[in-house]
Scaffold this motif. Structure first.
Motif, PDB file in Angstrom:
ATOM      1  N   ALA A 442      79.672  66.511  49.933  1.00  0.00           N
ATOM      2  CA  ALA A 442      80.857  65.652  49.817  1.00  0.00           C
ATOM      3  C   ALA A 442      80.684  64.655  48.670  1.00  0.00           C
ATOM      4  O   ALA A 442      81.611  64.423  47.876  1.00  0.00           O
ATOM      5  CB  ALA A 442      81.102  64.912  51.128  1.00  0.00           C
ATOM      6  N   LYS A 445      81.307  65.834  45.112  1.00  0.00           N
ATOM      7  CA  LYS A 445      82.711  66.018  44.709  1.00  0.00           C
ATOM      8  C   LYS A 445      83.359  64.699  44.284  1.00  0.00           C
ATOM      9  O   LYS A 445      84.545  64.661  43.944  1.00  0.00           O
ATOM     10  CB  LYS A 445      83.510  66.618  45.877  1.00  0.00           C
ATOM     11  CG  LYS A 445      83.072  68.009  46.276  1.00  0.00           C
ATOM     12  CD  LYS A 445      83.874  68.492  47.479  1.00  0.00           C
ATOM     13  CE  LYS A 445      83.619  69.953  47.800  1.00  0.00           C
ATOM     14  NZ  LYS A 445      82.248  70.242  48.205  1.00  0.00           N
ATOM     15  N   ILE A 446      82.602  63.600  44.376  1.00  0.00           N
ATOM     16  CA  ILE A 446      83.161  62.258  44.125  1.00  0.00           C
ATOM     17  C   ILE A 446      82.452  61.629  42.927  1.00  0.00           C
ATOM     18  O   ILE A 446      81.228  61.727  42.785  1.00  0.00           O
ATOM     19  CB  ILE A 446      82.970  61.355  45.367  1.00  0.00           C
ATOM     20  CG1 ILE A 446      83.616  61.982  46.598  1.00  0.00           C
ATOM     21  CG2 ILE A 446      83.551  59.974  45.120  1.00  0.00           C
ATOM     22  CD1 ILE A 446      83.247  61.294  47.883  1.00  0.00           C
ATOM     23  N   GLU A 472      83.567  68.709  54.500  1.00  0.00           N
ATOM     24  CA  GLU A 472      83.162  68.029  53.265  1.00  0.00           C
ATOM     25  C   GLU A 472      84.358  67.343  52.604  1.00  0.00           C
ATOM     26  O   GLU A 472      84.247  66.229  52.085  1.00  0.00           O
ATOM     27  CB  GLU A 472      82.529  69.036  52.304  1.00  0.00           C
ATOM     28  CG  GLU A 472      81.137  69.491  52.748  1.00  0.00           C
ATOM     29  CD  GLU A 472      80.665  70.731  52.007  1.00  0.00           C
ATOM     30  OE1 GLU A 472      81.355  71.149  51.042  1.00  0.00           O
ATOM     31  OE2 GLU A 472      79.615  71.291  52.381  1.00  0.00           O
ATOM     32  N   LYS A 473      85.523  68.005  52.646  1.00  0.00           N
ATOM     33  CA  LYS A 473      86.736  67.408  52.087  1.00  0.00           C
ATOM     34  C   LYS A 473      87.131  66.157  52.871  1.00  0.00           C
ATOM     35  O   LYS A 473      87.527  65.139  52.284  1.00  0.00           O
ATOM     36  CB  LYS A 473      87.874  68.438  52.126  1.00  0.00           C
ATOM     37  CG  LYS A 473      89.134  67.982  51.437  1.00  0.00           C
ATOM     38  CD  LYS A 473      90.148  69.116  51.374  1.00  0.00           C
ATOM     39  CE  LYS A 473      91.372  68.704  50.582  1.00  0.00           C
ATOM     40  NZ  LYS A 473      92.354  69.796  50.454  1.00  0.00           N
ATOM     41  N   ALA A 476      84.778  63.422  51.966  1.00  0.00           N
ATOM     42  CA  ALA A 476      85.079  62.942  50.607  1.00  0.00           C
ATOM     43  C   ALA A 476      86.285  61.996  50.634  1.00  0.00           C
ATOM     44  O   ALA A 476      86.280  60.950  49.962  1.00  0.00           O
ATOM     45  CB  ALA A 476      85.350  64.131  49.687  1.00  0.00           C
ATOM     46  N   LYS A 480      86.055  58.120  49.522  1.00  0.00           N
ATOM     47  CA  LYS A 480      86.959  57.632  48.463  1.00  0.00           C
ATOM     48  C   LYS A 480      87.752  56.416  48.943  1.00  0.00           C
ATOM     49  O   LYS A 480      87.915  55.420  48.223  1.00  0.00           O
ATOM     50  CB  LYS A 480      87.926  58.738  48.047  1.00  0.00           C
ATOM     51  CG  LYS A 480      87.339  59.753  47.086  1.00  0.00           C
ATOM     52  CD  LYS A 480      88.418  60.773  46.719  1.00  0.00           C
ATOM     53  CE  LYS A 480      87.864  61.835  45.795  1.00  0.00           C
ATOM     54  NZ  LYS A 480      88.891  62.862  45.465  1.00  0.00           N
TER      55      LYS A 480
END
Length: 581
Positions: A442, A445-446, A472-473, A476, A480
């Motif tokens: 995760a 992806k950031i 994981e999304k 994330a 965020k």
């Protein structure tokens, strides 16, 4: 035929009729069974005595006299009946039945084949009657025959004295009197007066008529024998709306109720002796075995959601609850399992969720129109500038306009993607993962700004199954949100822990916090604290967590920060997922 003989016949028939009546009311009651046996023994003894009294010759009188030697069983049954009626624990030891009935068998055989207890019948004024032998065996039998009925009366009397309410006292009083009258008459006429060679008929036989009257009155008025714990349990089993299974500690079925038979489609004969796992979905057998092991270990479990499979291979969602049955010594002897069918509830719940989501989509239409206007306006203005001033624009100005258009397209795509993701069916594609791998993927992806310090304390390598891409999304999105909630410098702390059969991952930030008025509806669509955005991400995170059988919660304090906690069940097999089961 004199009145005494007629009364003897009437008493014997009355007692037998009452015994049959009581037994027919409830054939499962131990009390009713013993009462029937006592009534039969009373009838045989009374009737053979009646026939002996009315015999025309010695041979006939002797025959009926020998047939009446069943009297020791009547004596033993009187005490047995009193023990059952008073709920005595003495009979729970099976060896005590030998103590109770072995003397009866011995005295019956002695009286049947010898004259050591009762001599041959002789003619009296009321008819042929047996006489006392006067031997030591006769004296021993007399003591035993007197002792048991007296003990039965004492037990009933003490039981009567312990009664707490008036109805209970009345019930026990009539039964105690019913025992007392024939016992007193029998001891007086057949033992005491007989020992003094006083010629008087056995009035104890006639007194059984009063026994019948008092017990019958107790039955009719107080339902003495028609309600007991066993009968109540049977009624509960037959009327309870949920399915019930009684099993031994090996999970082999001993008894089921009618609701379970109707629910699974198997007959009772097909279920008795089978393992409870016969009822679960084949793909959930491992889960069900774990549930049974947990039941045996914890002694009590409630509302475990499982999938059962009927005889026609139809799958049904159920809530499984159970408890371990223990003996009086504390040893685990069996399992009681309650199965509550929630299939229709799950279907309705799914339809409601879908309807709620569709309603939200309708509500989103207005928001989408508003949100899309801004990027579309940006694109439209940029196109106009390119057309109008195409030849006069510098390369830098042209690139700036194109960048504005690109941002507007990305915003539009984000809005459309959020709507599609929220409105689409969520189908899980489970794979192997660990809490550590989920967080690392995760974070990859950031893009974490320098002002944010990520404190990743997750080292847990517990292996389980989940839709790793969606989890994981979800993580994330939450990380965020945490970064965006921190206006300047700050920390984001990520921790995981295993609790029971769940893994918990928490993400805490040192940001501005969520206002108290927004906190209760933070996971609803269209709810956001940002100036820009539709508030779909957290609603989608909630759907992903719940699709895995988990949940997501939030704690926040304005000015101090926010903590999101994701709880996921540690499923150890792909077949643990309902969609794939």
């Amino acid at each position: 035929m004199n009145i005494l003989v007629l009364l003897s016949l009437f008493a014997s028939i009355s007692c037998l009729s009452l015994g049959i009546l009581v037994y027919s009311i409830n054939r499962k009651s131990t009390l009713n069974k013993i009462f029937l046996l006592t009534s039969i023994a009373t009838f045989i003894y009374s009737f053979t005595t009646f026939m002996m009294w009315t015999s025309n010759n010695f041979e006939s009188a002797l025959l009926w006299h020998k047939m009446g030697t069943i009297w020791p069983f009547f004596v033993a049954l009187v005490l047995n009946l009193a023990l059952v009626f008073t709920e005595s624990n003495w009979l729970k030891n099976k060896l005590n039945y030998i103590i109770l009935y072995l003397p009866a068998v011995s005295l019956w055989l002695i009286d049947l084949f010898t004259y050591l207890i009762n001599g041959p019948p002789i003619m009296q004024s009321w008819g042929y009657n047996d006489v006392a032998s006067g031997t030591w065996i006769y004296m021993l039998s007399t003591i035993w025959t007197a002792l048991l009925p007296i003990l039965a009366f004492v037990l009933c009397f003490k039981f009567y004295r312990k009664a707490k309410d008036s109805s209970q006292r009345q019930r026990r009083k009539f039964v105690t009197i019913g025992f007392a009258i024939p016992i007193a008459a029998f001891i007086l006429t057949n033992m005491i007066l007989r020992s003094f060679n006083v010629d008087i008929p056995n009035l104890g036989i006639v007194a059984t008529f009063f026994f019948s009257i008092f017990v019958a009155f107790a039955i009719v008025k107080y339902d003495l024998f028609t309600f007991d714990a066993a009968l109540a349990a049977d009624n509960i089993l037959s009327t309870m709306p949920d399915s019930l299974i009684l099993a031994d500690m090996k999970a082999e079925i001993l008894k089921v109720n009618e609701q379970l038979v109707n629910f699974v489609g198997y007959s009772e004969k097909e279920l008795i002796g089978e393992s409870i796992t016969k009822l679960c979905s084949i793909k959930q057998e491992n889960i069900f075995n774990k549930t049974l092991n947990e039941l045996k270990e914890k002694k009590l479990i409630r509302n475990h959601e499982l999938i059962f499979q009927t005889k026609s291979n139809e799958t049904r969602n159920v809530l499984f609850s159970g408890s371990v049955v223990k003996s009086k010594t504390g040893r685990s002897i069996g399992l009681t399992c309650i199965i509550h069918d929630i299939t229709e509830h799950k279907n309705i719940e799914a339809r409601l969720v879908k309807a709620e989501r569709l309603a939200s989509i309708g509500e989103l239409a207005g928001q989408i129109g508003h949100d899309l206007r801004n990027p579309l306006s940006g694109i439209k203005n940029s196109v106009y500038l390119l057309k109008k001033n195409s030849n006069r624009l510098t390369e830098l100005e042209r690139n700036k306009i194109l960048e504005t258009m690109n941002i507007a397209v990305e915003d539009s795509d984000r809005i459309v993607t959020s709507l599609v993701e929220y409105s689409s069916e969520l189908i899980l594609e489970p794979g192997h993962c660990t809490p550590k791998s989920l967080i690392l993927n995760a974070l990859s992806k950031i893009q974490v700004p320098d002002r944010i310090n990520i404190v990743n304390q997750i080292t847990d390598e517990l292996k389980f199954y989940s839709d790793t891409r969606k989890i994981e999304k979800m993580l994330a999105h939450i990380i965020k949100n945490a970064m965006e909630a921190i206006p300047e410098k700050g920390d984001i702390q990520i921790i995981s822990q295993t609790r029971d059969s769940n893994v918990e991952i928490s993400v805490s930030d040192s940001g501005t916090g969520i206002p108290e008025r927004i906190l209760p509806k933070i996971f609803s669509p269209l709810v956001t604290t940002k100036a820009k955005g539709m508030g779909m991400n957290l609603a989608l995170c909630k759907r992903i967590a719940e699709a895995h059988g988990g949940k997501i919660t939030v704690e926040s304090e304005v000015g101090k920060g926010t903590k999101f906690t994701i709880m996921l069940p540690t499923k150890t097999s792909i077949t643990d997922f309902p969609q794939l089961g």
